[in-house]
Design a protein around this motif. Structure first.
Motif, PDB file in Angstrom:
ATOM      1  N   GLY A   1     -70.148   9.077 -57.929  1.00 21.43           N
ATOM      2  CA  GLY A   1     -70.726  10.399 -58.152  1.00 21.43           C
ATOM      3  C   GLY A   1     -72.120  10.391 -58.753  1.00 21.43           C
ATOM      4  O   GLY A   1     -72.729  11.460 -58.907  1.00 21.43           O
ATOM      5  N   SER A   2     -72.670   9.206 -59.073  1.00 21.21           N
ATOM      6  CA  SER A   2     -74.015   9.136 -59.644  1.00 21.21           C
ATOM      7  C   SER A   2     -75.059   9.436 -58.571  1.00 21.21           C
ATOM      8  O   SER A   2     -74.775   9.355 -57.377  1.00 21.21           O
ATOM      9  N   PRO A   3     -76.299   9.802 -58.979  1.00 26.65           N
ATOM     10  CA  PRO A   3     -77.345  10.064 -57.979  1.00 26.65           C
ATOM     11  C   PRO A   3     -77.573   8.887 -57.037  1.00 26.65           C
ATOM     12  O   PRO A   3     -77.759   9.079 -55.827  1.00 26.65           O
ATOM     13  N   ASP A   4     -77.537   7.664 -57.578  1.00 27.99           N
ATOM     14  CA  ASP A   4     -77.736   6.498 -56.711  1.00 27.99           C
ATOM     15  C   ASP A   4     -76.561   6.336 -55.744  1.00 27.99           C
ATOM     16  O   ASP A   4     -76.743   5.947 -54.575  1.00 27.99           O
ATOM     17  N   TRP A   5     -75.342   6.616 -56.191  1.00 29.21           N
ATOM     18  CA  TRP A   5     -74.158   6.541 -55.322  1.00 29.21           C
ATOM     19  C   TRP A   5     -74.278   7.543 -54.177  1.00 29.21           C
ATOM     20  O   TRP A   5     -73.990   7.226 -53.018  1.00 29.21           O
ATOM     21  N   LEU A   6     -74.720   8.763 -54.507  1.00 25.58           N
ATOM     22  CA  LEU A   6     -74.902   9.783 -53.475  1.00 25.58           C
ATOM     23  C   LEU A   6     -75.997   9.376 -52.496  1.00 25.58           C
ATOM     24  O   LEU A   6     -75.878   9.600 -51.280  1.00 25.58           O
TER      25      LEU A   6
END
Length: 460
Positions: free
Chosen positions: A426-431
């Motif tokens: 759910g982190s920005p990098d994951w997205l």
């Protein structure tokens, strides 16, 4: 069917142009991009567009050409810069291409193709009817005439678009208070090029062209320009001086050194000549001569960031990364971390293989991609520094960014999936990793569809 094949080829060319980076290399240089941005800004505003949303991109191609391929991007060939004598001539070309942008001409090319197709299909049906009635020769004549009519319809549509872009470009120059003398001068160059290539200028030849006759365009535009209030507006001295530098750098970078030394001999000690020769010396691995030229330029203007960038580039690419850091850091500071310069600084910091530089390199490169996401070199370097610092998840994400921009879609997909598996859910990098994976899949499917269409076309 031969006509349809020709029309499909024309359409394919337009679609190919929509992905220029796929087949042609883009030339990126901080000084050149700033120059093109500045000279186009008043024209973009006159066209009713936002300057920050319009890009002027330099393509490494020696032909004299410029084009748009969808979106708000104007592509200019390096050969056009080489052929132009003034910044004003380049502005005339940009104004014309903006006419294509505002007219939506790339999107509307399908209208011309559909109209031509309808004529061709109707002629084929009429020809079949004649053949069934026993008129074989008549059938061939009907279909041949229909094919010619369809082609003429398509070419007429293209010429109309070009004439519309000419008129729009003239209006944008006028509204921006910029003289059209450069536009006329450049059309004169095109006319001279056509004469040298033996291209006819009569009405019959013009009937089979995608563009109006250059002589006719010049005559029509001259009538417009000479009565315009901006006709006698003097050239912008700052833009012209910057153009001379950009043109010299471009030749030094792209031309053979002997050509550069011919056009910018040692007796020429002007700033453009020193820039051109510095790049030519660097290409010949005459590093000290290149550094001497750079140092002479810096002595003339110690705070010019592009002179400092030049020295840093020569040192870095000559394996002297430690020495390159100081001038590149100065250049980056003076330009407030201009992305291309900052990415070169990050590269120099990493190339020292000194771990104490890695934290600064990460900061510099993150700032660079933050301002310019479409910089595969900066993403690659950022991936290197992440890996060196043990952050493999973000190293893979940076690799995915670089790979999708370099059209390495299978690799981008794998890198994005590996990053997604390691990054916090759910982190920005994951997205972002998910977004890249979806983009890579979609582009892979698009390429497969295009290949299937080409194969089907060959079978037909």
């Amino acid at each position: 069917m031969r006509l349809l094949t020709h029309l499909l080829a024309l359409l394919a060319l337009s679609l190919f142009a929509a992905q220029p980076a796929a087949a042609q290399s883009i030339l990126r240089d901080a000084e050149t991009e700033a120059f093109l941005r500045d000279i186009s800004a008043p024209l973009v505003e006159a066209a009713g567009l936002e300057p920050e949303n319009v890009d002027v991109v330099l393509v490494n191609d020696p032909s004299i050409n410029a084009f748009v391929a969808g979106g708000q991007v104007v592509y200019i060939h390096s050969g056009l810069i080489d052929a132009a004598d003034t910044a004003n001539e380049v502005q005339g070309v940009i104004a014309h291409e903006l006419g294509h942008v505002t007219g939506g001409h790339v999107i509307r090319i399908g209208e011309g193709y559909q109209a031509a197709s309808r004529i061709s299909i109707l002629s084929m049906l009429a020809g079949i009817g004649a053949a069934l009635a026993g008129g074989g020769e008549a059938a061939m004549g009907i279909m041949a005439a229909g094919q010619q009519a369809a082609m003429n319809k398509f070419l007429s549509f293209s010429r109309t678009q070009e004439a519309s872009a000419d008129a729009a470009g003239a209006q944008y120059l006028s509204d921006a208070g910029i003289t059209g003398k450069g536009s006329l001068a450049f059309f004169g160059k095109l006319l001279g090029e056509e004469f040298r290539r033996g291209i006819r200028q009569d009405d019959e030849a013009g009937f089979y062209r995608t563009h109006p006759l250059s002589g006719d365009r010049i005559a029509k535009l001259r009538e417009t320009y000479v009565v315009d209030p901006a006709w006698d507006t003097p050239l912008n001295e700052d833009w012209e001086a910057r153009f001379a530098r950009v043109k010299a750098k471009l030749q030094g970078y792209t031309a053979k050194p002997e050509a550069t030394f011919r056009d910018y001999p040692e007796s020429d000690t002007s700033t453009p000549a020193l820039l051109a020769r510095a790049y030519a010396y660097h290409k010949e691995a005459r590093i000290e001569r290149a550094l001497d030229a750079a140092d002479t330029l810096i002595a003339r203007s110690p705070t010019d960031p592009y002179f400092l960038e030049l020295k840093g580039q020569v040192l870095l690419e000559s394996g002297r990364a430690d020495e390159a850091i100081v001038p590149l850091r100065q250049a980056s500071d003076l330009t407030l971390s201009e992305p291309l310069i900052a990415s070169m600084l990050g590269h120099a910091l990493i190339a020292t293989e000194d771990e104490t530089h890695y934290e600064e390199a990460e900061q510099v490169l993150r700032a660079a991609v933050g301002r310019d996401r479409y910089n595969p070199f900066a993403w690659y370097q950022l991936g290197v520094v992440y890996a060196a610092r043990g952050d493999m998840a973000r190293a893979r994400l940076a690799s995915a960014e670089q790979q999708v921009m370099s059209r390495q879609y299978p690799l981008a997909l794998r890198s994005a999936q590996a990053a997604e598996a390691q990054l916090p859910y759910g982190s920005p990098d994951w997205l972002r990793a998910q977004d890249i994976a979806m983009e890579a899949r979609a582009l892979m499917e698009q390429l497969c569809d295009m290949k299937r269409a080409r194969c089907d076309g060959r079978r037909r």
